[in-house]
Structures are given as C-alpha cells and as structure tokens.
Design an enzyme around this catalytic site. Sequence first.
Site, PDB file in Angstrom:
ATOM      1  N   PRO A  98      58.909 -26.035  31.874  1.00 16.68           N
ATOM      2  CA  PRO A  98      58.817 -27.459  31.562  1.00 16.68           C
ATOM      3  C   PRO A  98      59.002 -28.296  32.831  1.00 16.68           C
ATOM      4  O   PRO A  98      59.794 -27.928  33.701  1.00 16.68           O
ATOM      5  CB  PRO A  98      59.963 -27.706  30.579  1.00 16.68           C
ATOM      6  CG  PRO A  98      60.874 -26.540  30.696  1.00 16.68           C
ATOM      7  CD  PRO A  98      60.079 -25.391  31.262  1.00 16.68           C
ATOM      8  N   ALA A 101      62.712 -30.752  34.392  1.00 17.21           N
ATOM      9  CA  ALA A 101      63.806 -30.202  33.582  1.00 17.21           C
ATOM     10  C   ALA A 101      64.844 -29.505  34.445  1.00 17.21           C
ATOM     11  O   ALA A 101      65.769 -28.891  33.935  1.00 17.21           O
ATOM     12  CB  ALA A 101      63.243 -29.235  32.553  1.00 17.21           C
ATOM     13  N   GLY A 102      64.671 -29.543  35.779  1.00 10.02           N
ATOM     14  CA  GLY A 102      65.632 -28.896  36.674  1.00 10.02           C
ATOM     15  C   GLY A 102      65.387 -27.407  36.822  1.00 10.02           C
ATOM     16  O   GLY A 102      66.259 -26.681  37.296  1.00 10.02           O
ATOM     17  N   LEU A 103      64.194 -26.939  36.424  1.00  7.82           N
ATOM     18  CA  LEU A 103      63.903 -25.503  36.521  1.00  7.82           C
ATOM     19  C   LEU A 103      62.939 -25.193  37.667  1.00  7.82           C
ATOM     20  O   LEU A 103      62.418 -24.077  37.756  1.00  7.82           O
ATOM     21  CB  LEU A 103      63.342 -24.982  35.187  1.00  7.82           C
ATOM     22  CG  LEU A 103      64.287 -25.119  33.982  1.00  7.82           C
ATOM     23  CD1 LEU A 103      63.612 -24.628  32.702  1.00  7.82           C
ATOM     24  CD2 LEU A 103      65.591 -24.353  34.198  1.00  7.82           C
ATOM     25  N   GLY A 104      62.699 -26.145  38.536  1.00  5.37           N
ATOM     26  CA  GLY A 104      61.903 -25.882  39.745  1.00  5.37           C
ATOM     27  C   GLY A 104      60.414 -25.749  39.487  1.00  5.37           C
ATOM     28  O   GLY A 104      59.719 -25.026  40.207  1.00  5.37           O
ATOM     29  N   SER A 105      59.902 -26.471  38.480  1.00  8.38           N
ATOM     30  CA  SER A 105      58.485 -26.334  38.134  1.00  8.38           C
ATOM     31  C   SER A 105      57.565 -26.800  39.267  1.00  8.38           C
ATOM     32  O   SER A 105      56.595 -26.113  39.609  1.00  8.38           O
ATOM     33  CB  SER A 105      58.220 -27.082  36.826  1.00  8.38           C
ATOM     34  OG  SER A 105      57.153 -27.957  36.917  1.00  8.38           O
ATOM     35  N   ALA A 108      57.531 -24.255  42.131  1.00  6.38           N
ATOM     36  CA  ALA A 108      56.793 -23.034  41.784  1.00  6.38           C
ATOM     37  C   ALA A 108      55.295 -23.284  41.904  1.00  6.38           C
ATOM     38  O   ALA A 108      54.541 -22.433  42.414  1.00  6.38           O
ATOM     39  CB  ALA A 108      57.160 -22.579  40.370  1.00  6.38           C
ATOM     40  N   ASP A 150      64.592 -25.295  45.919  1.00  3.75           N
ATOM     41  CA  ASP A 150      63.615 -24.847  44.923  1.00  3.75           C
ATOM     42  C   ASP A 150      62.463 -24.085  45.565  1.00  3.75           C
ATOM     43  O   ASP A 150      62.031 -23.050  45.050  1.00  3.75           O
ATOM     44  CB  ASP A 150      63.051 -26.057  44.155  1.00  3.75           C
ATOM     45  CG  ASP A 150      64.077 -26.685  43.241  1.00  3.75           C
ATOM     46  OD1 ASP A 150      65.276 -26.379  43.396  1.00  3.75           O
ATOM     47  OD2 ASP A 150      63.683 -27.485  42.368  1.00  3.75           O
TER      48      ASP A 150
HETATM   49  O1  PMV Z   1      65.955 -30.982  40.599  1.00  2.90           O
HETATM   50  P1  PMV Z   1      67.113 -30.286  39.980  1.00  2.90           P
HETATM   51  O2  PMV Z   1      67.410 -30.790  38.615  1.00  2.90           O
HETATM   52  O3  PMV Z   1      67.006 -28.800  40.030  1.00  2.90           O
HETATM   53  O4  PMV Z   1      68.434 -30.682  40.818  1.00  2.90           O
HETATM   54  C1  PMV Z   1      68.554 -30.283  42.120  1.00  2.90           C
HETATM   55  C2  PMV Z   1      69.988 -30.122  42.495  1.00  2.90           C
HETATM   56  C3  PMV Z   1      70.625 -31.301  43.186  1.00  2.90           C
HETATM   57  O5  PMV Z   1      71.785 -30.780  43.854  1.00  2.90           O
HETATM   58  C4  PMV Z   1      71.077 -32.340  42.161  1.00  2.90           C
HETATM   59  C5  PMV Z   1      69.703 -31.985  44.207  1.00  2.90           C
HETATM   60  C6  PMV Z   1      69.360 -31.154  45.450  1.00  2.90           C
HETATM   61  O6  PMV Z   1      68.365 -31.517  46.100  1.00  2.90           O
HETATM   62  O7  PMV Z   1      70.085 -30.201  45.787  1.00  2.90           O
END
Ligand code: PMV
Length: 318
Positions: A98, A101-105, A108, A150
């Site tokens: 998704p 959502a903080g899953l690195g879409s 990727a 990511d």
């Molecule tokens: O984008 P997200 O939801 O995976 O958040 C990244 C993690 C943070 O520490 C909030 C931001 C960062 O760039 O490290």
Amino acid sequence: MTTASAPGKIILFGEHAVVSGATALGGAIDLRASVSVQDRPGGVVVSTDDLMLKGFSLDLQSGRLFSSQATHAVRYISAVLREFGAHDVEVRIDSSLPASAGLGSSAAIVVAAVLAISSHQGSSLSLKEIAALSFRLEREVQEGLASPTDTALATYGGYLKISSQISPLDLPPLDLVVGYTGVPHSTRSEVEKVQKLKKKYPELIDGIFQAIGTISDRAQPLMVDQNKAELGELMNINHGLLEAIGVGSRELCELVYASRGAGEAMGAKITGAGGGGCMIAIPGPTGEEPLITAIRQAGGRPFATTMGQEGVRLEMEA
Ligand code: PMV
C-alpha cells in the site's frame, strides 16, 4: 522484456529519533513491487492495474492520468526514465505494497525501476550504485525529505542498522503481523511536526530520542537470540515514546491495544512515521491467527510477514 522486483520494509525500532541521529533498526519484508520494461516504439507509456495503486493507465505524452496514488508512482518512474534517457519503452508497475503506509512502497518502485531500466539498456549496476542512485532520485521527487533507509533496504534486503551510516546486520528472520489502518500518512508532515516539538521542548524530546536509540541498541542481541518476550516489551516501550512525541492516532492505538489484548501479542507498536499508516506486533504463543482476527475486528487490515527478505533482483530478462 526486463522485470525487476524490490521489497518493502518495516522499521522495527527507532523511527523519528533516527532523524536526529539515534539508531534505528529496519528490515525488508516479503511484499514486493515489480517493474517491467519493454520496447514500445513511438512514446513512453507507464501502466498498472494494480489494486494497491488504484488502477490507471497513462500516456506520458498526452498526460492523461487517473488516481493520485498512481500519480505518485508515475513521478518516481518518470524520474528514473529521465535519468537513463529512456524512450520508446513501456513500463509496467505491479505492487503489493500500500502507498503512503510506511512500508517503503515508493522506494521499492524506484529501486526496481533502476534495476529494470538499466538492465534493459544493457548496463550492469552494482548494488551500491543502485542504492545511491535510487536514494538521489527518491529524494529529488520528495523534495529533499527522504532518508536513505527505504532505498537501502529495498536494494540490499535483510536487516539494516541506521544511524550516522547504514550497516547491514546479520539477523535471523522474524515473523510479524502488520496492521494497516487504511489511513494514508505523510512522512514529511509527521517529521516536521516532531521536529517542531523538539525545537519547543529540546530537553524533553532529546531525552525521548535517546531512550528510543537505546531501545534499538538493546534489541539487536535480542533479535539474535530470538527473545520475542523482551522484544515485545521493547516494542511496547517504543510505542509509548512515539505516543509521547505526538505521532499516534486513535486508529493506530486501537490496533495496538487489540493486538496486545485479544490478539495475545508479545508486544505492539507504530511502525514508520505514524499519524496513520501501519502498526506491527509480534505474535504470542498462540500464533498469528488471534492477532490477525483482533486487528481485523478493530477495523485494521492485517497481514503476516517475515522480516529479513531478499533485496532487489532481476526476475526476467528476455
Ligand atoms: O516513511 P515512513 O513512514 O517509513 O517513516 C520513515 C521513518 C522516519 O524516521 C519517521 C523518517 C525517516 O526519514 O527516517
């Protein structure tokens, strides 16, 4: 046709504190994005009928486009195509991640696109080159606010320790259940909010960041020993600290408490920037089923995943 795929990621410990130099711990998961490239004389077409990207088809020359999540994906693909001066190609995106959502879409997608497009042109980039280029392109599209976490995880896979530099960690696979709130979040605005709070209360927030960094450091030997009980406790502490810096939400909390209660999790916390997006939980002795049921009953979208997966790879070259 050339196809490459790259994994999404989960941050186990250390989000937000890592922005100010504390240690974070993340790993690649078994949901992936794949990008296929084939010759198509007469223009550049990017397409997907992927549900996660809400289905679209776009001709970059006519500029016709539907769906904002898809627009997002196309901006990354366009940046990669520009970088390689690619034309007369059709690019297809398929992602089970998704967006927002903080899953690195997005990482990727960028990493898979860099490998697919460069291989299609006959060049062979090292992982280091793929990670560096993907980070630069993601940061350009996100206007300077991407961290290399990511794109590094999507490239190398496995687990990474992130502090002033990024180093690989040799850790065993870890089974988790992820609960997606269904609420997209903006990493940028959550980071800005936390940094503003840090400016106002430096002596408080610095202490919280330091505690979060200590959690990441203490977690590493527990991961080696597969000590899920203590990892769960650390998750609960880390969650409380993320609440303290204001990145919780009602939806996230409901999923976290449902996981710890009916879900019988060893521990649960927000993962990523918060404000929406996802939480994670370590299944208890009764396994992942009660956890999946509890998250679903609390209104979340659960899925089981195993951390420590393979990084970017070529799936097909013909
Ligand atoms: O984008 P997200 O939801 O995976 O958040 C990244 C993690 C943070 O520490 C909030 C931001 C960062 O760039 O490290």
